[in-house]
Design a protein around this motif. Structure first.
Motif, PDB file in Angstrom:
ATOM      1  N   ARG A  91       9.875   8.230   5.087  1.00  0.00           N
ATOM      2  CA  ARG A  91       9.573   9.550   4.980  1.00  0.00           C
ATOM      3  C   ARG A  91       9.853  10.232   3.779  1.00  0.00           C
ATOM      4  O   ARG A  91      11.137   9.822   2.981  1.00  0.00           O
ATOM      5  CB  ARG A  91      10.391  10.280   6.158  1.00  0.00           C
ATOM      6  N   PHE A  92       9.112  10.899   3.274  1.00  0.00           N
ATOM      7  CA  PHE A  92       9.207  11.494   2.062  1.00  0.00           C
ATOM      8  C   PHE A  92       8.476  12.825   1.788  1.00  0.00           C
ATOM      9  O   PHE A  92       7.743  13.142   2.768  1.00  0.00           O
ATOM     10  CB  PHE A  92       8.396  10.459   0.857  1.00  0.00           C
ATOM     11  N   SER A  93       9.028  13.665   0.874  1.00  0.00           N
ATOM     12  CA  SER A  93       8.312  14.896   0.550  1.00  0.00           C
ATOM     13  C   SER A  93       7.511  14.773  -0.700  1.00  0.00           C
ATOM     14  O   SER A  93       7.882  13.793  -1.484  1.00  0.00           O
ATOM     15  CB  SER A  93       9.369  15.757   0.192  1.00  0.00           C
ATOM     16  N   GLY A  94       6.550  15.690  -0.942  1.00  0.00           N
ATOM     17  CA  GLY A  94       5.616  15.765  -2.367  1.00  0.00           C
ATOM     18  C   GLY A  94       4.605  14.683  -2.099  1.00  0.00           C
ATOM     19  O   GLY A  94       3.968  14.577  -0.860  1.00  0.00           O
ATOM     20  N   GLN A  95       4.261  14.244  -2.999  1.00  0.00           N
ATOM     21  CA  GLN A  95       2.988  13.267  -3.181  1.00  0.00           C
ATOM     22  C   GLN A  95       3.642  11.820  -3.317  1.00  0.00           C
ATOM     23  O   GLN A  95       4.588  11.617  -4.225  1.00  0.00           O
ATOM     24  CB  GLN A  95       1.989  13.908  -4.182  1.00  0.00           C
ATOM     25  N   MET A  96       2.776  10.779  -3.002  1.00  0.00           N
ATOM     26  CA  MET A  96       2.845   9.564  -3.462  1.00  0.00           C
ATOM     27  C   MET A  96       2.570   9.385  -4.910  1.00  0.00           C
ATOM     28  O   MET A  96       1.522   9.862  -5.495  1.00  0.00           O
ATOM     29  CB  MET A  96       1.960   8.592  -2.733  1.00  0.00           C
ATOM     30  N   ALA A  97       3.386   8.848  -5.827  1.00  0.00           N
ATOM     31  CA  ALA A  97       3.383   8.612  -7.285  1.00  0.00           C
ATOM     32  C   ALA A  97       3.041   7.371  -7.630  1.00  0.00           C
ATOM     33  O   ALA A  97       1.822   6.990  -8.288  1.00  0.00           O
ATOM     34  CB  ALA A  97       4.718   8.906  -7.879  1.00  0.00           C
ATOM     35  N   ASN A  98       3.378   6.226  -6.876  1.00  0.00           N
ATOM     36  CA  ASN A  98       3.025   4.947  -7.264  1.00  0.00           C
ATOM     37  C   ASN A  98       3.590   4.011  -6.105  1.00  0.00           C
ATOM     38  O   ASN A  98       4.481   4.374  -5.587  1.00  0.00           O
ATOM     39  CB  ASN A  98       3.683   4.379  -8.672  1.00  0.00           C
ATOM     40  N   VAL A  99       2.778   3.015  -6.016  1.00  0.00           N
ATOM     41  CA  VAL A  99       2.907   1.598  -5.261  1.00  0.00           C
ATOM     42  C   VAL A  99       2.840   0.625  -5.974  1.00  0.00           C
ATOM     43  O   VAL A  99       1.886   0.294  -6.532  1.00  0.00           O
ATOM     44  CB  VAL A  99       2.162   1.925  -3.860  1.00  0.00           C
ATOM     45  N   ARG A 100       3.652  -0.469  -5.972  1.00  0.00           N
ATOM     46  CA  ARG A 100       3.661  -1.886  -6.722  1.00  0.00           C
ATOM     47  C   ARG A 100       4.051  -2.910  -5.686  1.00  0.00           C
ATOM     48  O   ARG A 100       5.075  -2.687  -5.077  1.00  0.00           O
ATOM     49  CB  ARG A 100       4.548  -1.887  -7.525  1.00  0.00           C
ATOM     50  N   LEU A 101       3.120  -3.719  -5.343  1.00  0.00           N
ATOM     51  CA  LEU A 101       3.420  -4.890  -4.285  1.00  0.00           C
ATOM     52  C   LEU A 101       3.190  -6.359  -5.036  1.00  0.00           C
ATOM     53  O   LEU A 101       2.185  -6.309  -5.788  1.00  0.00           O
ATOM     54  CB  LEU A 101       2.406  -4.687  -3.082  1.00  0.00           C
ATOM     55  N   VAL A 102       4.302  -7.091  -4.807  1.00  0.00           N
ATOM     56  CA  VAL A 102       4.033  -8.443  -5.691  1.00  0.00           C
ATOM     57  C   VAL A 102       4.395  -9.164  -4.473  1.00  0.00           C
ATOM     58  O   VAL A 102       5.392  -9.358  -3.815  1.00  0.00           O
ATOM     59  CB  VAL A 102       4.925  -8.369  -6.727  1.00  0.00           C
ATOM     60  N   ASP A 103       3.823 -10.371  -4.250  1.00  0.00           N
ATOM     61  CA  ASP A 103       3.995 -11.749  -3.470  1.00  0.00           C
ATOM     62  C   ASP A 103       5.124 -12.606  -3.972  1.00  0.00           C
ATOM     63  O   ASP A 103       5.390 -12.406  -5.118  1.00  0.00           O
ATOM     64  CB  ASP A 103       2.542 -12.279  -3.080  1.00  0.00           C
ATOM     65  N   TRP A 104       5.345 -13.525  -3.251  1.00  0.00           N
ATOM     66  CA  TRP A 104       6.510 -14.391  -3.422  1.00  0.00           C
ATOM     67  C   TRP A 104       6.129 -15.395  -5.078  1.00  0.00           C
ATOM     68  O   TRP A 104       6.800 -15.824  -5.729  1.00  0.00           O
ATOM     69  CB  TRP A 104       6.623 -15.383  -2.542  1.00  0.00           C
ATOM     70  N   ASN A 105       4.655 -15.256  -5.411  1.00  0.00           N
ATOM     71  CA  ASN A 105       4.380 -15.951  -6.523  1.00  0.00           C
ATOM     72  C   ASN A 105       4.049 -15.034  -7.579  1.00  0.00           C
ATOM     73  O   ASN A 105       3.784 -15.677  -8.734  1.00  0.00           O
ATOM     74  CB  ASN A 105       2.891 -16.703  -6.516  1.00  0.00           C
ATOM     75  N   GLY A 106       4.638 -13.706  -7.463  1.00  0.00           N
ATOM     76  CA  GLY A 106       4.455 -12.830  -8.525  1.00  0.00           C
ATOM     77  C   GLY A 106       3.269 -12.137  -8.808  1.00  0.00           C
ATOM     78  O   GLY A 106       3.124 -11.606  -9.743  1.00  0.00           O
ATOM     79  N   LEU A 107       2.313 -12.584  -7.754  1.00  0.00           N
ATOM     80  CA  LEU A 107       0.756 -11.736  -7.912  1.00  0.00           C
ATOM     81  C   LEU A 107       0.910 -10.413  -7.449  1.00  0.00           C
ATOM     82  O   LEU A 107       1.378 -10.329  -6.213  1.00  0.00           O
ATOM     83  CB  LEU A 107      -0.231 -12.853  -7.321  1.00  0.00           C
ATOM     84  N   GLU A 108       0.491  -9.640  -7.955  1.00  0.00           N
ATOM     85  CA  GLU A 108       0.291  -8.097  -7.562  1.00  0.00           C
ATOM     86  C   GLU A 108      -0.995  -8.008  -6.545  1.00  0.00           C
ATOM     87  O   GLU A 108      -2.052  -8.456  -6.736  1.00  0.00           O
ATOM     88  CB  GLU A 108       0.245  -7.152  -8.735  1.00  0.00           C
ATOM     89  N   ALA A 109      -0.662  -6.936  -5.783  1.00  0.00           N
ATOM     90  CA  ALA A 109      -1.905  -6.536  -4.979  1.00  0.00           C
ATOM     91  C   ALA A 109      -2.858  -5.787  -6.138  1.00  0.00           C
ATOM     92  O   ALA A 109      -2.431  -5.091  -6.692  1.00  0.00           O
ATOM     93  CB  ALA A 109      -1.357  -5.418  -3.950  1.00  0.00           C
ATOM     94  N   PRO A 110      -4.287  -5.825  -6.062  1.00  0.00           N
ATOM     95  CA  PRO A 110      -4.921  -6.379  -4.896  1.00  0.00           C
ATOM     96  C   PRO A 110      -5.257  -7.998  -4.977  1.00  0.00           C
ATOM     97  O   PRO A 110      -6.253  -8.651  -4.348  1.00  0.00           O
ATOM     98  CB  PRO A 110      -6.183  -5.502  -4.683  1.00  0.00           C
ATOM     99  N   ASP A 111      -4.600  -8.523  -6.104  1.00  0.00           N
ATOM    100  CA  ASP A 111      -4.955  -9.998  -6.514  1.00  0.00           C
ATOM    101  C   ASP A 111      -4.732 -11.136  -5.598  1.00  0.00           C
ATOM    102  O   ASP A 111      -5.169 -12.248  -5.590  1.00  0.00           O
ATOM    103  CB  ASP A 111      -4.544 -10.222  -7.889  1.00  0.00           C
ATOM    104  N   SER A 112      -3.657 -10.636  -4.654  1.00  0.00           N
ATOM    105  CA  SER A 112      -3.281 -11.495  -3.631  1.00  0.00           C
ATOM    106  C   SER A 112      -3.360 -11.044  -2.329  1.00  0.00           C
ATOM    107  O   SER A 112      -2.944 -10.034  -1.807  1.00  0.00           O
ATOM    108  CB  SER A 112      -1.729 -11.716  -3.893  1.00  0.00           C
ATOM    109  N   PRO A 113      -3.964 -11.983  -1.578  1.00  0.00           N
ATOM    110  CA  PRO A 113      -4.058 -11.573   0.099  1.00  0.00           C
ATOM    111  C   PRO A 113      -2.786 -11.693   0.800  1.00  0.00           C
ATOM    112  O   PRO A 113      -2.825 -11.194   1.906  1.00  0.00           O
ATOM    113  CB  PRO A 113      -5.035 -12.539   0.544  1.00  0.00           C
ATOM    114  N   SER A 114      -1.728 -12.195  -0.005  1.00  0.00           N
ATOM    115  CA  SER A 114      -0.412 -12.300   0.955  1.00  0.00           C
ATOM    116  C   SER A 114       0.514 -10.955   0.668  1.00  0.00           C
ATOM    117  O   SER A 114       1.668 -10.810   1.538  1.00  0.00           O
ATOM    118  CB  SER A 114       0.203 -13.386   0.288  1.00  0.00           C
ATOM    119  N   THR A 115       0.092  -9.940  -0.039  1.00  0.00           N
ATOM    120  CA  THR A 115       0.958  -8.596  -0.320  1.00  0.00           C
ATOM    121  C   THR A 115       0.815  -7.901   1.111  1.00  0.00           C
ATOM    122  O   THR A 115      -0.034  -7.643   1.582  1.00  0.00           O
ATOM    123  CB  THR A 115       0.506  -8.021  -1.563  1.00  0.00           C
ATOM    124  N   PRO A 116       1.997  -7.103   1.158  1.00  0.00           N
ATOM    125  CA  PRO A 116       1.951  -6.172   2.420  1.00  0.00           C
ATOM    126  C   PRO A 116       0.860  -5.251   2.205  1.00  0.00           C
ATOM    127  O   PRO A 116       0.219  -5.004   1.243  1.00  0.00           O
ATOM    128  CB  PRO A 116       3.267  -5.636   2.268  1.00  0.00           C
TER     129      PRO A 116
END
Length: 106
Positions: free
Chosen positions: A70-95
């Motif tokens: 839960r949070f207040s304010g606005q979303m500032a940033n989201v970073r997701l990285v899979d086990w290979n170090g690939l970031e979203a959206p380049d990896s279909p495995s990221t959450p």
């Protein structure tokens, strides 16, 4: 860690009215989310789930399952990285990430 203070209306929802949900896809992944307000973990123990929550930032890991904040304010940033170090959206495995503003807690 759960917030022990209440707002003028007596509800944590008023102070943290927004919800972000990280949904794992069965592959170990790292996440970092930041907001321009405060953030806290919901339905979990940060120490048991190796999640760090400080000020407006939460970071940790997810494999299968869900992490909610839960949070207040606005979303500032989201970073997701899979086990290979690939970031979203380049990896279909990221959450996947769902952000909802003004959501009441049940």
């Amino acid at each position: 860690m759960p917030r022990n203070t209440s707002t003028q209306s007596g509800s944590t929802n008023d102070a943290l009215p927004n919800l972000v949900t990280i949904v794992g896809r069965g592959v170990p992944s790292n996440f970092e989310i930041s907001v321009d307000g405060e953030i806290e973990m919901v339905d979990g123990e940060p120490l048991e789930e190796a999640t760090i929550v400080s000020g407006g930032v939460a970071e940790g890991t997810v494999d299968a399952g869900v992490r909610r904040f839960r949070f207040s304010g606005q979303m500032a940033n989201v970073r997701l990285v899979d086990w290979n170090g690939l970031e979203a959206p380049d990896s279909p495995s990221t959450p996947t990430v769902n952000v909802n503003y003004g959501v009441s807690q049940r």
